[in-house]
Scaffold this motif. Sequence first.
Motif, mmCIF file in Angstrom:
data_model
loop_
_atom_site.group_PDB
_atom_site.id
_atom_site.type_symbol
_atom_site.label_atom_id
_atom_site.label_comp_id
_atom_site.label_asym_id
_atom_site.label_seq_id
_atom_site.Cartn_x
_atom_site.Cartn_y
_atom_site.Cartn_z
ATOM 1 N N GLN A 159 -77.416 -70.909 6.796
ATOM 2 C CA GLN A 159 -78.848 -70.895 6.521
ATOM 3 C C GLN A 159 -79.214 -69.930 5.394
ATOM 4 N N ARG A 160 -78.626 -68.774 5.383
ATOM 5 C CA ARG A 160 -78.936 -67.829 4.299
ATOM 6 C C ARG A 160 -78.586 -68.433 2.939
ATOM 7 N N LEU A 161 -77.471 -69.110 2.863
ATOM 8 C CA LEU A 161 -77.036 -69.750 1.622
ATOM 9 C C LEU A 161 -78.011 -70.845 1.205
ATOM 10 N N LYS A 162 -78.413 -71.682 2.160
ATOM 11 C CA LYS A 162 -79.311 -72.797 1.858
ATOM 12 C C LYS A 162 -80.675 -72.302 1.369
ATOM 13 N N TRP A 163 -81.206 -71.287 2.037
ATOM 14 C CA TRP A 163 -82.541 -70.805 1.712
ATOM 15 C C TRP A 163 -82.539 -69.934 0.450
ATOM 16 N N ARG A 164 -81.450 -69.237 0.198
ATOM 17 C CA ARG A 164 -81.396 -68.277 -0.908
ATOM 18 C C ARG A 164 -81.638 -68.936 -2.260
ATOM 19 N N HIS A 165 -81.195 -70.176 -2.401
ATOM 20 C CA HIS A 165 -81.265 -70.845 -3.707
ATOM 21 C C HIS A 165 -82.389 -71.872 -3.806
ATOM 22 N N GLU A 179 -90.528 -66.088 12.512
ATOM 23 C CA GLU A 179 -89.148 -65.798 12.914
ATOM 24 C C GLU A 179 -88.199 -65.636 11.727
ATOM 25 N N LEU A 180 -88.617 -66.087 10.546
ATOM 26 C CA LEU A 180 -87.697 -66.148 9.415
ATOM 27 C C LEU A 180 -87.243 -64.786 8.884
ATOM 28 N N PRO A 181 -88.116 -63.777 8.751
ATOM 29 C CA PRO A 181 -87.636 -62.508 8.192
ATOM 30 C C PRO A 181 -86.435 -61.933 8.932
ATOM 31 N N GLU A 182 -86.472 -61.988 10.253
ATOM 32 C CA GLU A 182 -85.349 -61.452 11.028
ATOM 33 C C GLU A 182 -84.089 -62.297 10.844
ATOM 34 N N LEU A 183 -84.259 -63.601 10.678
ATOM 35 C CA LEU A 183 -83.107 -64.497 10.595
ATOM 36 C C LEU A 183 -82.524 -64.581 9.189
ATOM 37 N N LEU A 184 -83.368 -64.452 8.176
ATOM 38 C CA LEU A 184 -82.905 -64.670 6.800
ATOM 39 C C LEU A 184 -82.894 -63.411 5.952
ATOM 40 N N GLY A 185 -83.667 -62.405 6.335
ATOM 41 C CA GLY A 185 -83.701 -61.171 5.562
ATOM 42 C C GLY A 185 -84.090 -61.408 4.116
#
Length: 406
Positions: A159-165, A179-185
């Motif tokens: 998920q971090r990879l998918k959202w980062r770009h 919920e996203l800040p805790e999960l994705l930073g």
Amino acid sequence: MSNSPTLGYLIPQFPGQTHIFFWREILALERMGINVALFSTRPPPPGLISHVWSDEAMKRTEYLGNMDPRRAAKATLGVSPALWAKDVLREGRVLAKDLAIASAAAQKLKESCAARGIQHVHAHSCARSALVALLAQQLGGPTYSLTLHGPLSDYGPGQRLKWRHAKFATVITEKLRKELPELLGEDQPEKIFVQPMGVDVNALIRDVPYHPHQSPQQLRIFACGRLNIVKGHQDLMAAIRLLRDKGIDVRLDIAGEDDDGGSGYRKELENRITELDLQDHVALLGAISAEEVRRYLLSAHVFTLASWHEPLGVAYMEAMSCEVPTIGTNAGGVPELIRDGIDGLLVEPKSPDALANAIMLLARNPKDAQRLGQAGRTRIIERFNCEKGAELIAREALDLRVSEEI
């Protein structure tokens, strides 16, 4: 629309039984003058293809899922390991496997977008389809965006990879957004919008007035949702048994099919109908078209869906748009849609007693049923119209303004 911009639109297993809301958004984009190029991983199982527009959608859709060793090799060579190395080290072989599976589809998506002049793809998924869009971008293809339709944990690794770009993302409820800040930073994209999928309020409208239940006529209840334990159909059946035991003549029709096309959880529900001796009072309709759903809504006294958890609930929106008094569960994002006592009723999940009481309340108070139905439609028009999501995608994906001449 040959001079109009073209947007890529990627949906897993399209067109499935619950995909009417995607189709509505596609049509809304096209009404704005945008060409929509449809992509999907693979077609759904035959038993889940139910809409009158399904054949048209499948003819228009380019399916990316066939494994092509040549394309997979090309994609593997074209993407730098620096893109995914830290994520694979953190998450392990499951993510590495997903990247390998997605690579050929990503190369195919990149080639197709280049040939058709597509500069952006919106992935209506945060699962493997999002990896396809990500890898296509890294291969020199179009930018991409995402929509989160449920808890992030449901959509697999990376998920971090998918959202980062991603250029931007949309999330269907405030609850999921928080919920996203805790999960994705730090890997959240700069732009994240709360935008629910909506319904076409011009299509889902009554052409006959709603008439509340009046004794001694049969009380007609309609539910619509895939046949899965989390949708709570078994709880609704138990509520119907309770109503029958109180001497109420009630009929329940449930639209939807299980994910195996009828050979899965449907069997358990059929057994439950028999155990409760409801064969003459409960019908499993299977996957039916949007037109049939509307027909059942217009003849229903009450709509209810007894989900154990529900990210939001498009089926609720459809019922409310048709002015059918609606009962939902106080679970997931449903309270962001249905405000208890204002434009519908909410009960606790897994509570057949509470559900039966709420149904009886509407059956015995026709003025309240009519008021809630009318308020429900107003709620959908103001907040959950499918045009709103299309306008957001047009603005953020293609840098267009709704007022522009496209």
